[in-house]
Design an enzyme around this catalytic site. Structure first.
Site, PDB file in Angstrom:
ATOM      1  N   CYS A  95     -14.104  39.465  50.337  1.00 22.33           N
ATOM      2  CA  CYS A  95     -13.860  38.039  50.078  1.00 22.33           C
ATOM      3  C   CYS A  95     -12.457  37.559  50.467  1.00 22.33           C
ATOM      4  CB  CYS A  95     -14.181  37.724  48.631  1.00 22.33           C
ATOM      5  SG  CYS A  95     -14.600  35.989  48.419  1.00 22.33           S
ATOM      6  N   ARG A 129     -19.365  25.347  46.889  1.00 23.64           N
ATOM      7  CA  ARG A 129     -19.115  26.724  46.427  1.00 23.64           C
ATOM      8  C   ARG A 129     -20.390  27.539  46.591  1.00 23.64           C
ATOM      9  NH1 ARG A 129     -15.405  29.954  44.321  1.00 23.64           N
ATOM     10  NH2 ARG A 129     -13.825  28.414  44.773  1.00 23.64           N
ATOM     11  N   HIS A 192     -19.020  40.833  46.120  1.00 24.22           N
ATOM     12  CA  HIS A 192     -18.410  41.450  44.946  1.00 24.22           C
ATOM     13  C   HIS A 192     -19.542  42.115  44.176  1.00 24.22           C
ATOM     14  CE1 HIS A 192     -14.705  39.015  45.295  1.00 24.22           C
ATOM     15  NE2 HIS A 192     -15.472  37.980  45.554  1.00 24.22           N
TER      16      HIS A 192
HETATM   17  N1  GLN Z   1     -10.423  31.835  47.526  1.00 20.10           N
HETATM   18  C1  GLN Z   1     -11.420  32.199  48.430  1.00 20.10           C
HETATM   19  C2  GLN Z   1     -12.624  31.271  48.443  1.00 20.10           C
HETATM   20  O1  GLN Z   1     -13.012  30.701  47.435  1.00 20.10           O
HETATM   21  C3  GLN Z   1     -11.828  33.619  48.112  1.00 20.10           C
HETATM   22  C4  GLN Z   1     -12.602  33.769  46.835  1.00 20.10           C
HETATM   23  C5  GLN Z   1     -12.910  35.166  46.468  1.00 20.10           C
HETATM   24  O2  GLN Z   1     -12.201  36.098  46.839  1.00 20.10           O
HETATM   25  N2  GLN Z   1     -13.951  35.353  45.678  1.00 20.10           N
HETATM   26  O3  GLN Z   1     -13.203  31.100  49.497  1.00 20.10           O
END
Ligand code: GLN
Length: 240
Positions: A95, A129, A192
């Site tokens: 990520c 998101r 993750h």
């Molecule tokens: N900040 C980044 C995004 O939201 C990475 C998020 C994350 O590592 N889960 O795209």
């Protein structure tokens, strides 16, 4: 007989380590021990000195603010990371660090965080998101199952292969059905969960590659992955 050592470099655990990413380190160290090797863990945080040699490099996710915190330091160590990547050192970047292993991450606020460019990818912050359980399929690794939560959307360069194809969920972006990216033995992914406890085949890829590179041969007894298989089944059947 002295056990052979394998050195794992964990990048920025203080700032880049969310949604259980530390579980990846635990899986690698545990499996190395089960296979009869001695894991040596080196944590690298902002301002630290890189070791001369590493066998596996891993890094996790973080908020945009965490990425901003480590960004300048990452660019400093970028050339050494690139050298290791070129030499075939296995790496797993999840990520936030996946995004920064690419050319850039442009945040929604308009800030362009330059990446180290090891992966031929570009990432743009969006209002959407992408969040939830995710199932993907890869020719090399079979099903890869995890959890994603990101608003950055990633696009692969023309000659870059994804890690996997999305079966359920979003992956790199909301449009093309690709997940993750690959350069030599460097794997970038949005998953993750953490990813390795449920996907021991990926952990073994990192381990096998590292051991063969360093010690020439990897032919250990198989591990009974009953619990990992059960976790995979449960994760596979979770709603998005
Ligand atoms: N900040 C980044 C995004 O939201 C990475 C998020 C994350 O590592 N889960 O795209």
């Amino acid at each position: 007989m002295e056990k052979q050592a394998i050195t794992i470099l964990q990048l920025y655990p203080k700032d880049m380590n969310i949604y259980g990413d530390n579980g990846n380190l635990q899986v690698i160290t545990k499996r190395l021990k089960w296979y009869g090797y001695t894991p040596v863990v080196i944590e690298y945080n902002v301002g630290d000195t890189l070791p001369k040699k590493v066998d596996i490099v891993i890094g996790g996710g973080g908020q945009d603010s965490g990425q901003e915190k480590i960004h300048a330091d990452l660019l400093k160590i970028g050339p050494q990371l690139q050298k290791w990547a070129d030499q075939g050192v296995p790496m797993l970047m999840v990520c936030g660090l996946y995004q920064l292993f690419g050319h850039f991450f442009k945040t929604l606020a308009g800030k362009k965080l330059q990446g180290v460019g090891i992966l031929d990818i570009e990432t743009f912050g969006t209002n959407e998101r992408l969040i939830g359980n995710i199932i993907t399929q890869s020719a090399e690794f079979g099903d890869i199952i995890g959890y994603e939560n990101h608003s950055g959307q990633t696009h692969l360069g023309a000659n870059t292969l994804p890690l996997a194809t999305v079966v359920k969920g979003a992956g790199n972006n909301s449009a093309d059905g690709n997940e993750g990216a690959r350069y030599k033995n460097v794997i970038g992914t949005y998953l993750h969960g953490s990813i390795l406890p449920k996907n021991p085949q990926l952990a073994d890829f990192l381990i096998r590659t590292a051991v063969e590179k360093k010690h020439g041969e990897f032919s250990p007894d198989l591990i009974d992955d009953l619990f990992a298989d059960m976790a995979r089944e449960i994760a596979r059947n979770r709603p998005r």
